[in-house]
Design a protein around this motif. Structure first.
Motif, PDB file in Angstrom:
ATOM      1  N   ARG A  17       0.830  -1.208   0.000  1.00 20.03           N
ATOM      2  CA  ARG A  17       0.000   0.000   0.000  1.00 20.03           C
ATOM      3  C   ARG A  17       0.869   1.264   0.000  1.00 20.03           C
ATOM      4  O   ARG A  17       0.555   2.242  -0.691  1.00 20.03           O
ATOM      5  CB  ARG A  17      -0.917  -0.009   1.222  1.00 20.03           C
ATOM      6  N   LEU A  18       1.952   1.243   0.751  1.00 21.77           N
ATOM      7  CA  LEU A  18       2.836   2.402   0.762  1.00 21.77           C
ATOM      8  C   LEU A  18       3.511   2.578  -0.596  1.00 21.77           C
ATOM      9  O   LEU A  18       3.686   3.704  -1.077  1.00 21.77           O
ATOM     10  CB  LEU A  18       3.892   2.251   1.858  1.00 21.77           C
ATOM     11  N   TRP A  19       3.887   1.475  -1.245  1.00 18.19           N
ATOM     12  CA  TRP A  19       4.527   1.553  -2.558  1.00 18.19           C
ATOM     13  C   TRP A  19       3.548   2.061  -3.615  1.00 18.19           C
ATOM     14  O   TRP A  19       3.909   2.890  -4.465  1.00 18.19           O
ATOM     15  CB  TRP A  19       5.078   0.178  -2.950  1.00 18.19           C
ATOM     16  N   VAL A  20       2.316   1.587  -3.572  1.00 17.12           N
ATOM     17  CA  VAL A  20       1.324   1.999  -4.578  1.00 17.12           C
ATOM     18  C   VAL A  20       0.951   3.470  -4.414  1.00 17.12           C
ATOM     19  O   VAL A  20       0.902   4.222  -5.392  1.00 17.12           O
ATOM     20  CB  VAL A  20       0.056   1.121  -4.485  1.00 17.12           C
ATOM     21  N   ALA A  55       4.863  -8.180   4.343  1.00 16.09           N
ATOM     22  CA  ALA A  55       4.982  -8.853   3.052  1.00 16.09           C
ATOM     23  C   ALA A  55       5.541  -7.938   1.973  1.00 16.09           C
ATOM     24  O   ALA A  55       5.115  -6.783   1.827  1.00 16.09           O
ATOM     25  CB  ALA A  55       3.623  -9.387   2.607  1.00 16.09           C
ATOM     26  N   VAL A  56       6.490  -8.475   1.223  1.00 16.64           N
ATOM     27  CA  VAL A  56       6.951  -7.892  -0.041  1.00 16.64           C
ATOM     28  C   VAL A  56       6.200  -8.649  -1.121  1.00 16.64           C
ATOM     29  O   VAL A  56       6.396  -9.851  -1.310  1.00 16.64           O
ATOM     30  CB  VAL A  56       8.468  -8.059  -0.200  1.00 16.64           C
ATOM     31  N   PHE A  57       5.310  -7.947  -1.828  1.00 21.49           N
ATOM     32  CA  PHE A  57       4.398  -8.613  -2.760  1.00 21.49           C
ATOM     33  C   PHE A  57       4.352  -7.862  -4.089  1.00 21.49           C
ATOM     34  O   PHE A  57       4.124  -6.652  -4.104  1.00 21.49           O
ATOM     35  CB  PHE A  57       2.994  -8.686  -2.154  1.00 21.49           C
ATOM     36  N   VAL A  58       4.566  -8.586  -5.174  1.00 18.18           N
ATOM     37  CA  VAL A  58       4.468  -8.014  -6.522  1.00 18.18           C
ATOM     38  C   VAL A  58       3.055  -8.255  -7.035  1.00 18.18           C
ATOM     39  O   VAL A  58       2.674  -9.396  -7.303  1.00 18.18           O
ATOM     40  CB  VAL A  58       5.506  -8.638  -7.468  1.00 18.18           C
ATOM     41  N   PRO A  59       2.244  -7.206  -7.173  1.00 17.68           N
ATOM     42  CA  PRO A  59       0.838  -7.402  -7.535  1.00 17.68           C
ATOM     43  C   PRO A  59       0.664  -7.716  -9.018  1.00 17.68           C
ATOM     44  O   PRO A  59       1.516  -7.367  -9.844  1.00 17.68           O
ATOM     45  CB  PRO A  59       0.209  -6.054  -7.195  1.00 17.68           C
ATOM     46  N   PRO A  60      -0.454  -8.358  -9.376  1.00 16.82           N
ATOM     47  CA  PRO A  60      -0.762  -8.582 -10.785  1.00 16.82           C
ATOM     48  C   PRO A  60      -0.914  -7.260 -11.532  1.00 16.82           C
ATOM     49  O   PRO A  60      -1.311  -6.243 -10.950  1.00 16.82           O
ATOM     50  CB  PRO A  60      -2.095  -9.343 -10.747  1.00 16.82           C
ATOM     51  N   VAL A  61      -0.623  -7.286 -12.807  1.00 15.89           N
ATOM     52  CA  VAL A  61      -0.646  -6.064 -13.606  1.00 15.89           C
ATOM     53  C   VAL A  61      -2.041  -5.442 -13.638  1.00 15.89           C
ATOM     54  O   VAL A  61      -2.186  -4.217 -13.506  1.00 15.89           O
ATOM     55  CB  VAL A  61      -0.157  -6.369 -15.043  1.00 15.89           C
ATOM     56  N   LEU A  82      11.204  -7.670 -10.106  1.00 18.19           N
ATOM     57  CA  LEU A  82      12.347  -7.503  -9.208  1.00 18.19           C
ATOM     58  C   LEU A  82      12.437  -6.065  -8.707  1.00 18.19           C
ATOM     59  O   LEU A  82      12.668  -5.825  -7.509  1.00 18.19           O
ATOM     60  CB  LEU A  82      13.640  -7.896  -9.916  1.00 18.19           C
ATOM     61  N   ALA A  83      12.235  -5.097  -9.596  1.00 17.01           N
ATOM     62  CA  ALA A  83      12.301  -3.690  -9.196  1.00 17.01           C
ATOM     63  C   ALA A  83      11.211  -3.366  -8.169  1.00 17.01           C
ATOM     64  O   ALA A  83      11.447  -2.604  -7.219  1.00 17.01           O
ATOM     65  CB  ALA A  83      12.163  -2.786 -10.414  1.00 17.01           C
ATOM     66  N   ILE A  84      10.022  -3.941  -8.350  1.00 20.28           N
ATOM     67  CA  ILE A  84       8.930  -3.708  -7.394  1.00 20.28           C
ATOM     68  C   ILE A  84       9.285  -4.289  -6.027  1.00 20.28           C
ATOM     69  O   ILE A  84       9.097  -3.656  -4.986  1.00 20.28           O
ATOM     70  CB  ILE A  84       7.620  -4.308  -7.929  1.00 20.28           C
ATOM     71  N   ALA A  85       9.804  -5.508  -6.025  1.00 19.21           N
ATOM     72  CA  ALA A  85      10.196  -6.138  -4.762  1.00 19.21           C
ATOM     73  C   ALA A  85      11.283  -5.321  -4.070  1.00 19.21           C
ATOM     74  O   ALA A  85      11.222  -5.082  -2.851  1.00 19.21           O
ATOM     75  CB  ALA A  85      10.674  -7.570  -5.015  1.00 19.21           C
ATOM     76  N   GLY A 131       8.079 -15.217  -7.336  1.00 18.23           N
ATOM     77  CA  GLY A 131       8.294 -15.145  -8.778  1.00 18.23           C
ATOM     78  C   GLY A 131       9.398 -14.219  -9.214  1.00 18.23           C
ATOM     79  O   GLY A 131       9.920 -14.348 -10.320  1.00 18.23           O
ATOM     80  N   MET A 132       9.784 -13.269  -8.367  1.00 22.18           N
ATOM     81  CA  MET A 132      10.868 -12.354  -8.736  1.00 22.18           C
ATOM     82  C   MET A 132      12.247 -13.003  -8.565  1.00 22.18           C
ATOM     83  O   MET A 132      13.249 -12.457  -9.032  1.00 22.18           O
ATOM     84  CB  MET A 132      10.790 -11.063  -7.912  1.00 22.18           C
ATOM     85  N   LEU A 133      12.325 -14.138  -7.886  1.00 23.39           N
ATOM     86  CA  LEU A 133      13.621 -14.783  -7.658  1.00 23.39           C
ATOM     87  C   LEU A 133      14.109 -15.502  -8.907  1.00 23.39           C
ATOM     88  O   LEU A 133      13.306 -16.006  -9.705  1.00 23.39           O
ATOM     89  CB  LEU A 133      13.518 -15.797  -6.512  1.00 23.39           C
TER      90      LEU A 133
END
Length: 346
Positions: A17-20, A55-61, A82-85, A131-133
């Motif tokens: 939420r903070l990232w978005v 949680a570090v979470f990469v959301p769906p597009v 990866l950049a999002i994570a 998935g970013m790994l």
């Protein structure tokens, strides 16, 4: 001394939420207060939130495009997992670094316990969906050095490591194929590093493969009882028996859709529904293997709870239901510390 009603939480999506919404300056809204969502520092203090897995979470597009009200094609073209994570990991570190001693990034159970005693917010880095790994897991090594101590290999969508749980209500957790060879290697690597492996988004096959491969306690950080709410993501009694046999742990999810017998996301959900799932888990796992995994900022919660400031209401509801002080302390934080010590070894 740890304050009464202090609790440690197994899962939240605050970093997402903070990232978005506040990527340019996440610190200010966190420490002074956000208008939306379930968590920020002032509300955490009022609600007794003493720490948790962030949680570090990469959301769906498509979700991200909707949240940002942007064109789907343009968001997809710029979507870099990866950049999002890394951006969310940076936010977590920034919260600790700029907290003036009010928050700390913790790598051991001893550090968490010290934070609880000193009224310092304990931040634990968790990855939800790996998935970013890279398949060679070099990024896992790097993230571990940055403080990663807990990982859920899957979310709802498939990745290079296997298939998470998906599907509608009512449904079985048997929703697809299991782990790939890379997924099995990831489980072994997590065991070697003594990382907590989160079962909460695993389907039937990946759950049992993990149970067979892993030598660590089986932990579901934010899951409920399938017998009470037949969401595919909730845990069957057979799965709960395996968790109990491993001396593992389940954090009960506060999401309406995972509490209600009808599976609806309706906020008109009584707090007694959380009590029912806690009682079921205690019956199946024992009172030393159950706690909270709220899913704050990731799901709709009962209106009666509202946000983290509603936690005293939940504790009062539990007291009314007959939960005594020693049991409440176990559910609030002691059981989490126990399983983290067993998993991390420190």
């Amino acid at each position: 001394m740890i304050a009464t009603r202090t609790f440690f939480d197994g899962h939240n999506d605050l970093l997402l939420r903070l990232w978005v919404s506040h990527a340019d300056n996440p610190v200010q809204p966190f420490f002074t207060g956000r208008e939306q969502g379930h968590l920020d520092f002032p509300r955490m203090q009022r609600g007794g939130f003493a720490g948790g897995l962030f949680a570090v979470f990469v959301p769906p597009v498509d979700w991200l495009a909707g949240e940002r009200k942007q064109d789907l094609a343009s968001v997809k073209a710029q979507h870099d997992a990866l950049a999002i994570a890394e951006a969310q990991i940076a936010i977590l570190q920034q919260l600790a670094d700029t907290s003036e001693g009010r928050a700390r990034l913790c790598r051991t159970a001893a550090e968490i316990e010290q934070c609880l005693q000193q009224d310092v917010l304990a931040l634990v880095m968790h990855i939800e969906g790996a998935g970013m790994l890279d398949p060679e897991l070099t990024l896992l090594d790097r993230f571990y050095q940055l403080g990663l101590r807990s990982i859920g290999p899957f979310w709802n969508l498939p990745n290079r490591f296997g298939v998470g749980v998906n599907g509608g209500f009512p449904g079985s957790p048997d929703t697809g194929d299991g782990m790939t060879a890379a997924g099995k290697a990831l489980i072994r690597a997590c065991n070697q590093k003594r990382l907590l492996i989160d079962l909460s988004h695993m389907n039937e096959k990946t759950f049992w493969q993990t149970a067979e491969l892993s030598d660590a306690p089986l932990v579901a950080t934010h899951s409920n009882a399938h017998a009470l709410c037949a969401q595919p993501r909730n845990l069957t009694d057979a799965q709960l028996a395996a968790i109990a046999a491993s001396d593992g742990f389940v954090g009960v999810n506060f999401g309406n859709a995972f509490l209600r017998a009808d599976g609806q996301r309706n906020g008109d959900t009584e707090l007694e529904e959380i009590v029912k799932h806690l009682c079921w888990m205690i019956d199946k796992l024992g009172e030393d293997r159950v706690g909270f995994g709220s899913d704050f900022d990731g799901i709709s919660v009962p209106d009666a709870l509202g946000d983290v400031t509603g936690m005293p209401k939940l504790f009062k509801t539990l007291e009314t239901a007959g939960f005594d002080a020693p049991l409440l302390e176990k559910l609030a934080w002691r059981n989490w510390l126990r399983v983290l010590k067993r998993t991390w070894g420190q």
